[in-house]
Design a protein around this motif. Structure first.
Motif, PDB file in Angstrom:
ATOM      1  N   ILE A   1       0.866  -1.179   0.000  1.00 29.25           N
ATOM      2  CA  ILE A   1       0.000   0.000   0.000  1.00 29.25           C
ATOM      3  C   ILE A   1       0.900   1.225   0.000  1.00 29.25           C
ATOM      4  N   ALA A   2       0.587   2.178  -0.864  1.00 28.13           N
ATOM      5  CA  ALA A   2       1.425   3.368  -1.005  1.00 28.13           C
ATOM      6  C   ALA A   2       0.655   4.614  -0.596  1.00 28.13           C
ATOM      7  N   GLN A   3       1.338   5.466   0.107  1.00 29.44           N
ATOM      8  CA  GLN A   3       0.737   6.763   0.413  1.00 29.44           C
ATOM      9  C   GLN A   3       1.705   7.868   0.025  1.00 29.44           C
ATOM     10  N   GLN A   4       1.226   8.788  -0.825  1.00 29.08           N
ATOM     11  CA  GLN A   4       2.057   9.911  -1.229  1.00 29.08           C
ATOM     12  C   GLN A   4       1.649  11.147  -0.444  1.00 29.08           C
ATOM     13  N   VAL A   5       2.626  11.799   0.147  1.00 24.33           N
ATOM     14  CA  VAL A   5       2.403  13.080   0.813  1.00 24.33           C
ATOM     15  C   VAL A   5       3.398  14.060   0.214  1.00 24.33           C
ATOM     16  N   ALA A   6       2.868  15.118  -0.390  1.00 20.66           N
ATOM     17  CA  ALA A   6       3.700  16.073  -1.132  1.00 20.66           C
ATOM     18  C   ALA A   6       4.537  15.288  -2.155  1.00 20.66           C
ATOM     19  N   ASP A   7       5.859  15.404  -2.088  1.00 19.95           N
ATOM     20  CA  ASP A   7       6.695  14.739  -3.094  1.00 19.95           C
ATOM     21  C   ASP A   7       7.268  13.417  -2.610  1.00 19.95           C
ATOM     22  N   GLU A   8       6.832  12.975  -1.436  1.00 18.25           N
ATOM     23  CA  GLU A   8       7.381  11.739  -0.881  1.00 18.25           C
ATOM     24  C   GLU A   8       6.320  10.655  -0.831  1.00 18.25           C
ATOM     25  N   THR A   9       6.787   9.411  -0.794  1.00 12.97           N
ATOM     26  CA  THR A   9       5.855   8.286  -0.712  1.00 12.97           C
ATOM     27  C   THR A   9       6.333   7.314   0.363  1.00 12.97           C
ATOM     28  N   VAL A  10       5.381   6.822   1.153  1.00 17.51           N
ATOM     29  CA  VAL A  10       5.679   5.768   2.120  1.00 17.51           C
ATOM     30  C   VAL A  10       4.959   4.509   1.654  1.00 17.51           C
ATOM     31  N   LEU A  11       5.690   3.404   1.609  1.00 16.18           N
ATOM     32  CA  LEU A  11       5.111   2.118   1.214  1.00 16.18           C
ATOM     33  C   LEU A  11       4.989   1.229   2.449  1.00 16.18           C
ATOM     34  N   MET A  12       3.908   0.504   2.533  1.00 22.03           N
ATOM     35  CA  MET A  12       3.772  -0.491   3.600  1.00 22.03           C
ATOM     36  C   MET A  12       3.535  -1.848   2.951  1.00 22.03           C
ATOM     37  N   ASP A  13       4.331  -2.813   3.341  1.00 19.30           N
ATOM     38  CA  ASP A  13       4.179  -4.171   2.840  1.00 19.30           C
ATOM     39  C   ASP A  13       3.336  -4.961   3.834  1.00 19.30           C
ATOM     40  N   LEU A  14       2.146  -5.347   3.411  1.00 19.87           N
ATOM     41  CA  LEU A  14       1.231  -6.055   4.307  1.00 19.87           C
ATOM     42  C   LEU A  14       1.800  -7.393   4.767  1.00 19.87           C
ATOM     43  N   LYS A  15       2.594  -8.025   3.908  1.00 19.38           N
ATOM     44  CA  LYS A  15       3.114  -9.352   4.247  1.00 19.38           C
ATOM     45  C   LYS A  15       4.186  -9.281   5.325  1.00 19.38           C
ATOM     46  N   THR A  16       5.103  -8.344   5.139  1.00 15.23           N
ATOM     47  CA  THR A  16       6.242  -8.285   6.059  1.00 15.23           C
ATOM     48  C   THR A  16       6.050  -7.246   7.148  1.00 15.23           C
ATOM     49  N   GLU A  17       5.002  -6.434   7.028  1.00 15.08           N
ATOM     50  CA  GLU A  17       4.738  -5.332   7.951  1.00 15.08           C
ATOM     51  C   GLU A  17       5.920  -4.364   7.995  1.00 15.08           C
ATOM     52  N   ALA A  18       6.617  -4.249   6.871  1.00 15.78           N
ATOM     53  CA  ALA A  18       7.766  -3.345   6.795  1.00 15.78           C
ATOM     54  C   ALA A  18       7.367  -2.063   6.055  1.00 15.78           C
ATOM     55  N   TYR A  19       8.070  -0.985   6.362  1.00 16.65           N
ATOM     56  CA  TYR A  19       7.813   0.309   5.728  1.00 16.65           C
ATOM     57  C   TYR A  19       9.010   0.698   4.876  1.00 16.65           C
ATOM     58  N   PHE A  20       8.734   1.475   3.850  1.00 22.80           N
ATOM     59  CA  PHE A  20       9.781   1.862   2.922  1.00 22.80           C
ATOM     60  C   PHE A  20       9.486   3.285   2.461  1.00 22.80           C
ATOM     61  N   GLY A  21      10.477   4.172   2.549  1.00 24.41           N
ATOM     62  CA  GLY A  21      10.260   5.567   2.178  1.00 24.41           C
ATOM     63  C   GLY A  21      10.892   5.890   0.840  1.00 24.41           C
ATOM     64  N   LEU A  22      10.181   6.677   0.033  1.00 27.17           N
ATOM     65  CA  LEU A  22      10.709   7.101  -1.270  1.00 27.17           C
ATOM     66  C   LEU A  22      10.800   8.619  -1.307  1.00 27.17           C
ATOM     67  N   ASN A  23      11.934   9.126  -1.804  1.00 28.26           N
ATOM     68  CA  ASN A  23      12.066  10.579  -1.970  1.00 28.26           C
ATOM     69  C   ASN A  23      11.361  11.004  -3.267  1.00 28.26           C
ATOM     70  N   GLU A  24      11.606  12.238  -3.682  1.00 27.95           N
ATOM     71  CA  GLU A  24      10.896  12.778  -4.845  1.00 27.95           C
ATOM     72  C   GLU A  24      11.145  11.933  -6.098  1.00 27.95           C
ATOM     73  N   THR A  25      12.412  11.582  -6.329  1.00 26.13           N
ATOM     74  CA  THR A  25      12.723  10.773  -7.510  1.00 26.13           C
ATOM     75  C   THR A  25      12.095   9.385  -7.386  1.00 26.13           C
ATOM     76  N   GLY A  26      12.231   8.815  -6.208  1.00 22.29           N
ATOM     77  CA  GLY A  26      11.645   7.489  -5.974  1.00 22.29           C
ATOM     78  C   GLY A  26      10.143   7.505  -6.157  1.00 22.29           C
ATOM     79  N   THR A  27       9.535   8.607  -5.736  1.00 21.04           N
ATOM     80  CA  THR A  27       8.079   8.726  -5.888  1.00 21.04           C
ATOM     81  C   THR A  27       7.690   8.727  -7.369  1.00 21.04           C
ATOM     82  N   ARG A  28       8.481   9.451  -8.165  1.00 17.12           N
ATOM     83  CA  ARG A  28       8.187   9.506  -9.616  1.00 17.12           C
ATOM     84  C   ARG A  28       8.359   8.110 -10.240  1.00 17.12           C
ATOM     85  N   ILE A  29       9.408   7.422  -9.802  1.00 11.92           N
ATOM     86  CA  ILE A  29       9.630   6.065 -10.326  1.00 11.92           C
ATOM     87  C   ILE A  29       8.466   5.155  -9.918  1.00 11.92           C
TER      88      ILE A  29
END
Lengths: 375, 98
Positions: free
Chosen positions: B14-42
């Motif tokens: 599940i992805a949530q974008q706030v401004a130019d950043e995105t936080v990803l949550m993996d339901l399986k592993t319950e891990a979080y992953f942050g993306l900066n502006e470039t990562g968000t575009r990718i």
């Protein structure tokens, strides 16, 4: 729900239906030699019921100050000598005598969200004697699709209406991914299908409160599905205490898990539903109707910043900030000899950029969390 | 990485974008992953099932940076996302309608 203030306990303490169900179950399992643990005792009402039914002794375990209110009640009732008060989490209770019955109310509106069940499992393994009983000892979670137009309009679609000329519609998605406590009963609302029990938890054997479940719901009434209504039932001995929409009212609510885009359903439609929730984690639910699937998550109920979540990743390497540095020195000074006033002086005079108010709050928190009070 | 390769987000993310950043949550592993502006575009382009070549060109246009450098950073991130189970190669990458 917070229960830190005595008045927070009113609705639960005066929930006569719940109390009667617990009383009936306790009455079947308590004898004159019984030792009962009231786990998460709050102001102690279930423990007092156990004593009134003839239990020899009750261990009241409650980490919040509410336990001092229980002491006052015990004194007024003249039963202080039959109660052992433990003002700490059960995980910190150390050696206690085994108990014959463990009574608890560790269930949130949708069973799991208060995250107290892991503590129940610890208490069970440490303190319940062989052949002892848990009350409750089993729970189920149920759901059904609902038509709740007024509630949905008021809580979710309302974000689409400009307020004071300001368009807040970009915030609607947060609302559509939130879970709402509701008491079903608005005459304009309808249940769209028979309830389905989708998740069981046997407190006698469970070691985790993780929920990962799916079910199929068969619609029996035409309408617009605004989401899922959820609740739980708990087994108390040989009876069940239900918090469902068709059961007698309790201090618990049901919960609404909305969908982002309400959709029409007809009798005979099958909805595939999944519900996931790791302990202390986020709720995620999906509803699939034919080719259309919607997934919501409380992960999306609040804005998240990468900086906040970076701290939760496995690769994060924390470094003490100014406050942490002071906290480390203060904790090292918790030697049983320095007074609170001396520690406060130490905190105030510590080099760094925190304010006097921050240092006072820091000391309060450290004492609350880490000071051995001997109780 | 092959220019024609297509990735897609894992269904458990599940992805949530706030401004130019995105936080990803993996339901399986319950891990979080942050993306900066470039990562968000990718992430957006991966979500749109764009090919690696298209993502690379889009980033080069967007950030006005040397193409080899953009390509290297993109491939590093895609590999990291794939290794973390947040994306996987699309099973069937049919022709996309523009």
């Amino acid at each position: 729900m917070s229960y830190r203030q005595v008045v927070d306990h009113l609705d639960m303490a005066f929930d006569e239906h719940r109390n009667q169900q617990y009383r009936d179950a306790l009455a079947k399992h308590i004898g004159p030699d019984s030792v009962v643990m009231d786990l998460g005792a709050g102001i102690g009402i279930l423990g007092f019921i156990a004593l009134a039914l003839g239990a020899r002794k009750v261990l009241m375990i409650e980490p919040t100050p509410a336990i001092h209110a229980a002491r006052n009640v015990a004194r007024a009732l003249g039963v202080e000598d039959r109660i052992e008060f433990l003002n700490k989490p059960v995980e910190d209770c150390g050696e206690l005598e085994p108990v014959d019955c463990m009574v608890s109310v560790f269930t949130g509106n949708f069973l799991l969200e208060e995250d107290l069940l892991p503590s129940l499992f610890v208490a069970r393994d440490r303190y319940l004697r062989d052949g002892g009983i848990l009350l409750p000892d089993f729970a189920t979670m149920a759901l059904t699709p609902v038509f709740v137009p007024a509630y949905y309009e008021n809580r979710i679609d309302r974000w689409q209406t400009p307020v004071s000329g300001i368009d807040l519609s970009s915030l609607r998605s947060f609302a559509a991914n939130s879970i709402y406590p509701v008491t079903f009963g608005d005459p304009a609302s309808r249940l769209l299908a028979p309830a389905v029990d989708f998740f069981d938890l046997d407190f006698n054997t469970a070691t985790s409160s993780k929920c990962s479940a799916s079910c199929t719901v068969t619609i029996n009434e035409a309408g617009t599905c605004h989401g899922l209504l959820g609740w739980f039932s708990a087994r108390l001995g040989d009876t069940w205490l239900s918090t469902g929409p068709e059961a007698p009212g309790t201090h618990w609510s049901q919960v609404l898990l909305p969908v982002s885009e309400p959709f029409s359903v007809e009798p005979g439609d099958h909805l595939e539903v999944t519900i996931d929730r790791p302990p202390f984690g986020e709720w995620t639910w999906s509803v699939t109707n034919g080719e259309t699937s919607q997934r919501q998550s409380t992960f999306l109920a609040n804005p998240r910043a990468v900086a906040d979540f970076g701290r939760k990743t496995e690769g994060f390497r924390p470094r003490l900030n100014a406050e942490g540095d002071i906290a480390r020195n203060l904790l090292a000074a918790f030697d049983g000899k320095k007074s609170r006033a001396e520690l406060a002086d130490m905190a105030r005079s510590a080099p760094g950029s925190i304010t006097a108010e921050q240092s006072r709050r820091l000391l309060d928190n450290l004492i609350q969390m880490f000071a051995d009070t001997g109780s | 990485m092959d220019d024609a390769l297509v990735f897609e987000p894992s269904p458990d993310v599940i992805a949530q974008q706030v401004a130019d950043e995105t936080v990803l949550m993996d339901l399986k592993t319950e891990a979080y992953f942050g993306l900066n502006e470039t990562g968000t575009r990718i992430w957006q382009l991966v979500s749109d099932r764009r090919t690696v070549g298209e993502i690379s060109r889009s980033l080069a246009d967007l950030f006005d940076a040397p193409a080899p450098r953009v390509r290297e950073d993109m491939e590093t991130l895609l590999a990291e996302l794939q290794e973390s189970g947040l994306i996987h190669t699309a099973v069937a990458a049919g022709p996309r309608q523009e």
